[in-house]
Scaffold this motif. Structure first.
Motif, short mmCIF file in Angstrom:
data_model
loop_
_atom_site.label_atom_id
_atom_site.label_comp_id
_atom_site.label_asym_id
_atom_site.label_seq_id
_atom_site.Cartn_x
_atom_site.Cartn_y
_atom_site.Cartn_z
N GLY A 192 2.09 -0.74 -9.43
CA GLY A 192 1.15 -1.78 -9.02
C GLY A 192 1.41 -3.14 -9.65
O GLY A 192 1.06 -4.17 -9.08
N LEU A 194 2.21 1.86 -3.46
CA LEU A 194 1.12 2.31 -4.34
C LEU A 194 0.77 3.76 -4.07
O LEU A 194 0.63 4.57 -5.00
CB LEU A 194 -0.11 1.41 -4.16
CG LEU A 194 0.05 -0.05 -4.58
CD1 LEU A 194 -1.19 -0.85 -4.21
CD2 LEU A 194 0.35 -0.16 -6.07
N ASN A 195 0.64 4.13 -2.80
CA ASN A 195 0.29 5.50 -2.42
C ASN A 195 1.38 6.49 -2.87
O ASN A 195 1.07 7.57 -3.36
CB ASN A 195 0.11 5.63 -0.91
CG ASN A 195 -1.14 4.94 -0.42
OD1 ASN A 195 -2.06 4.67 -1.18
ND2 ASN A 195 -1.18 4.65 0.86
N ASN A 228 0.06 4.59 -7.78
CA ASN A 228 -0.24 3.26 -8.35
C ASN A 228 0.62 2.89 -9.56
O ASN A 228 0.33 1.91 -10.24
CB ASN A 228 -1.72 3.11 -8.70
CG ASN A 228 -2.59 3.15 -7.47
OD1 ASN A 228 -2.21 2.67 -6.41
ND2 ASN A 228 -3.75 3.76 -7.60
N GLU A 271 0.80 -1.22 0.00
CA GLU A 271 0.00 0.00 0.00
C GLU A 271 0.84 1.27 0.00
O GLU A 271 0.52 2.24 -0.71
CB GLU A 271 -0.92 -0.02 1.22
CG GLU A 271 -1.93 1.09 1.24
CD GLU A 271 -2.88 0.97 2.43
OE1 GLU A 271 -3.21 2.03 2.99
OE2 GLU A 271 -3.26 -0.15 2.80
#
Length: 184
Positions: free
Chosen positions: A98, A90-91, A95, A87
């Motif tokens: 990903g 991604l943050n 993303n 996470e």
């Protein structure tokens, strides 16, 4: 050190000793960062690492998620994992990464830190990724001390998010080519 380090894929029977590495190394990392008072954050990090370990140990698809352990004799002294992008990455990248797996959970028992075990684990993980056809990996850190080590080992970060963890506490994300870290 004396004895040779052995690296192998984690087995279900390794869970307790691998968790012991987390239990000792994670609070120590927080303490070194001057964050030892953040008891809830330490507990959250410990629980998250245990969940990742259990998920990898129970997973039949050994390409998408695995843990390696470093053994000195019969004692697990370090861990490293590979799995889906987390996470925070991604943050921090909107993303963008990903579809790139994440190298994580690199923890060494405090009394064995600074002896090259982390480098051996990274090389073993890169070799495993290469054997699985994985060409790139991501990794991240919010720990300032680890960030300095990763800047030396992995170079310029792919992304730096200032104040991610609070004032003057950045989070860094690296995107690496597996071929640059394989070896014997």
């Amino acid at each position: 050190m004396g004895k040779e380090i052995t690296i192998r894929i984690a087995r279900p029977s390794d869970a307790e000793l691998a968790c012991r590495v987390f239990d000792l190394a994670i609070p120590e990392a927080f303490e070194q960062e001057g964050l030892g008072h953040l008891i809830e954050d330490i507990a959250h990090e410990l629980a998250a690492k245990r969940r990742v370990l259990q998920a990898c140990l129970l997973k039949e698809d050994s390409v998408s998620c695995w843990f390696l352990v470093a053994l000195l004799g019969e004692n697990i002294v370090g861990t490293i994992s590979y799995g889906p992008c987390g996470e925070d990455i991604l943050n921090c990248t909107g993303n963008a990464l990903g579809n790139v797996g994440e190298l994580g959970s690199l923890y060494i028992l405090p009394e064995y830190q600074g002896q090259g075990i982390g480098s051996v684990l990274i090389r073993a993980a890169a070799n495993r990724m290469a054997s699985q056809g994985i060409q790139r990996f991501s990794l991240d850190s919010g720990y300032r001390i680890a960030q300095q080590k990763w800047l030396n080992k992995f170079g310029k970060p792919y992304a730096v998010v200032p104040d991610y963890w609070g004032a003057e506490s950045a989070h860094m994300v690296w995107l690496c080519e597996v071929k640059n870290y394989i070896g014997s």
